[in-house]
Enzyme design. Structure first.
Site, PDB file in Angstrom:
ATOM      1  N   ASP A  97      -3.517  -4.045 -12.273  1.00 56.60           N
ATOM      2  CA  ASP A  97      -2.867  -4.733 -11.421  1.00 56.60           C
ATOM      3  C   ASP A  97      -1.315  -4.239 -11.391  1.00 56.60           C
ATOM      4  OD1 ASP A  97      -2.494  -6.011  -9.021  1.00 56.60           O
ATOM      5  OD2 ASP A  97      -2.672  -8.221  -9.790  1.00 56.60           O
ATOM      6  N   GLY A  98      -0.703  -4.449 -10.240  1.00 58.75           N
ATOM      7  CA  GLY A  98       0.621  -4.234 -10.260  1.00 58.75           C
ATOM      8  C   GLY A  98       1.424  -2.883  -9.880  1.00 58.75           C
ATOM      9  N   ASN A 128      -9.982  -5.292  -1.056  1.00 56.80           N
ATOM     10  CA  ASN A 128      -8.993  -4.328  -1.038  1.00 56.80           C
ATOM     11  C   ASN A 128      -9.022  -3.385   0.542  1.00 56.80           C
ATOM     12  OD1 ASN A 128      -8.536  -3.374  -4.368  1.00 56.80           O
ATOM     13  ND2 ASN A 128      -7.347  -4.758  -3.217  1.00 56.80           N
ATOM     14  N   SER A 178     -11.189  -3.344  -4.777  1.00 55.49           N
ATOM     15  CA  SER A 178     -12.113  -4.313  -4.659  1.00 55.49           C
ATOM     16  C   SER A 178     -12.798  -4.326  -3.389  1.00 55.49           C
ATOM     17  CB  SER A 178     -11.353  -5.659  -4.896  1.00 55.49           C
ATOM     18  OG  SER A 178     -10.416  -5.884  -4.102  1.00 55.49           O
ATOM     19  N   GLU A 182     -13.508 -13.117 -23.080  1.00 51.35           N
ATOM     20  CA  GLU A 182     -11.985 -13.795 -23.428  1.00 51.35           C
ATOM     21  C   GLU A 182     -11.173 -13.143 -22.154  1.00 51.35           C
ATOM     22  OE1 GLU A 182     -11.215 -15.636 -25.894  1.00 51.35           O
ATOM     23  OE2 GLU A 182     -13.338 -15.784 -26.554  1.00 51.35           O
TER      24      GLU A 182
HETATM   25  C1  IPE Z   1      -7.692  -6.946  -8.013  1.00 52.53           C
HETATM   26  O1  IPE Z   1      -6.109  -6.898  -7.447  1.00 52.53           O
HETATM   27  C2  IPE Z   1      -8.364  -5.792  -7.557  1.00 52.53           C
HETATM   28  C3  IPE Z   1      -7.778  -4.501  -8.436  1.00 52.53           C
HETATM   29  C4  IPE Z   1      -7.407  -4.285  -9.275  1.00 52.53           C
HETATM   30  C5  IPE Z   1      -8.801  -3.414  -7.934  1.00 52.53           C
HETATM   31  P1  IPE Z   1      -5.660  -7.221  -6.366  1.00 52.53           P
HETATM   32  O2  IPE Z   1      -4.023  -7.121  -6.448  1.00 52.53           O
HETATM   33  O3  IPE Z   1      -6.220  -6.763  -5.226  1.00 52.53           O
HETATM   34  O4  IPE Z   1      -5.858  -8.740  -6.682  1.00 52.53           O
HETATM   35  P2  IPE Z   1      -5.150 -10.172  -5.920  1.00 52.53           P
HETATM   36  O5  IPE Z   1      -5.184  -9.753  -4.352  1.00 52.53           O
HETATM   37  O6  IPE Z   1      -3.844 -10.176  -6.538  1.00 52.53           O
HETATM   38  O7  IPE Z   1      -5.933 -11.198  -6.162  1.00 52.53           O
HETATM   39  C1  IPE Z   2      -3.410  -2.636  -8.081  1.00 52.98           C
HETATM   40  O1  IPE Z   2      -2.166  -2.710  -7.931  1.00 52.98           O
HETATM   41  C2  IPE Z   2      -4.360  -1.190  -7.625  1.00 52.98           C
HETATM   42  C3  IPE Z   2      -5.384  -1.631  -6.419  1.00 52.98           C
HETATM   43  C4  IPE Z   2      -5.298  -2.774  -6.261  1.00 52.98           C
HETATM   44  C5  IPE Z   2      -6.026  -0.585  -5.790  1.00 52.98           C
HETATM   45  P1  IPE Z   2      -1.840  -3.200  -6.482  1.00 52.98           P
HETATM   46  O2  IPE Z   2      -2.049  -2.551  -5.404  1.00 52.98           O
HETATM   47  O3  IPE Z   2      -2.661  -4.518  -6.445  1.00 52.98           O
HETATM   48  O4  IPE Z   2      -0.517  -3.542  -6.957  1.00 52.98           O
HETATM   49  P2  IPE Z   2       0.567  -5.005  -6.420  1.00 52.98           P
HETATM   50  O5  IPE Z   2      -0.248  -6.185  -6.974  1.00 52.98           O
HETATM   51  O6  IPE Z   2       0.795  -5.252  -5.213  1.00 52.98           O
HETATM   52  O7  IPE Z   2       1.780  -4.796  -7.415  1.00 52.98           O
HETATM   53 MG    MG Z   3      -2.485  -6.562  -6.941  1.00 48.98          MG
END
Ligand code: IPE
Ligand code: IPE
Ligand code: MG
Length: 253
Positions: A33-34, A81, A78, A220
């Site tokens: 994430d991020g 997504n 996901s 965990e």
């Molecule tokens: C979870 O991250 C899905 C993936 C890392 C592929 P998201 O960024 O989509 O999740 P939320 O929306 O913060 O819960």
């Molecule tokens: C994770 O990064 C990648 C996917 C969910 C595909 P994000 O796209 O969720 O990045 P943030 O959470 O918006 O920073």
């Molecule tokens: Mg995210």
């Protein structure tokens, strides 16, 4: 070829980086994430975060092989997504296709077998074809399984399992009383996978976001601060050290 000759000395490597090689997780799952925040902090388009994130997938995968981890599941896309803007989805699907094609030599060199879990039928045809090809090409590799969760939702997975079991009940092959946790396990997307030992989530978030509800029931959970594009090997080792400091009790005393 025997994988021991292909991949160098996992025990020595784990020890060298401060890990107890006898207590490594068998199955590591990561919520990557991020990416968007990483790009935004540079005033760049979100897509550049995804691009940089793909580089990190390569380094964490090869490091997992070196450590001797048996299975690495990465949450790449996901079921939720799909609600993102079409342009971002298109970019992610193209990136995935390119990534899979580019990674084949690395997967082969590292003796890694690719698997995928999720509602894969929702993926674009070109991605499905590439995925099938890489999965088939790497099918005999033995050092580690890299499992990509693509268009994955835990609720979808359990719903699909329920439907399959209901069909078997309807056909008279199994009675409702005969349904056990093992029955459900055997209808998951990756029925033979070991339970998840540790879930690592980057970007400091502390939620599961519909990831592996059955498989990670006793995992965990470790939340780490770096955004996924900044998640390096040292941070990975630190997360695994944290895992090794946890006492896993499984409800016992
Ligand atoms: C979870 O991250 C899905 C993936 C890392 C592929 P998201 O960024 O989509 O999740 P939320 O929306 O913060 O819960
Ligand atoms: C994770 O990064 C990648 C996917 C969910 C595909 P994000 O796209 O969720 O990045 P943030 O959470 O918006 O920073
Ligand atoms: Mg995210």
């Amino acid at each position: 070829m025997d994988h021991v000759t292909k991949v160098a000395q996992p025990i020595a490597h784990a020890t060298a980086v401060g890990l107890d090689s006898s207590r490594l997780p068998r199955h590591v799952a990561i919520i990557m994430d991020g990416n968007g925040r990483w790009a935004k902090s540079r005033t760049w388009d979100r897509t550049r975060g995804h691009q940089q994130g793909a580089e990190v997938v390569r380094s964490i995968t090869t490091e997992s092989v070196k450590l001797g981890i048996a299975r690495l599941t990465l949450y790449a896309f996901s079921s939720e997504n799909w609600s993102r803007p079409p342009a971002e989805i298109d970019f992610l699907m193209e990136l995935l296709d390119r990534f899979l094609k580019n990674e084949l030599p690395t997967l082969q060199e590292n003796d890694v077998r690719l698997e995928a879990i999720g509602s894969l039928q929702r993926l674009p045809l070109n991605v499905r074809k590439t995925l099938d090809r890489i999965i088939n090409t790497t099918a005999q590799n033995k050092s580690m399984v890299l499992c990509l969760a693509l268009s994955y939702g835990g609720r979808d997975e359990l719903t699909d399992a329920c439907r399959a079991i209901a069909r078997e009940v309807q056909a008279g092959r199994i009675a409702p009383e005969e349904i056990t946790p093992q029955t459900i396990q055997s209808h998951l997307y990756a029925p033979h996978a070991h339970d998840v030992d540790v879930v690592i989530r980057t970007a400091g978030e502390q939620r599961m976001s519909n990831f592996l509800p059955w498989e990670a029931t006793y995992a965990e959970f470790i939340s780490v601060a770096p955004l996924w594009p900044d998640f390096g090997i040292a941070a990975y080792h630190a997360a695994l050290q944290e895992f090794q400091r946890r006492e896993r009790r499984f409800g016992g005393v």
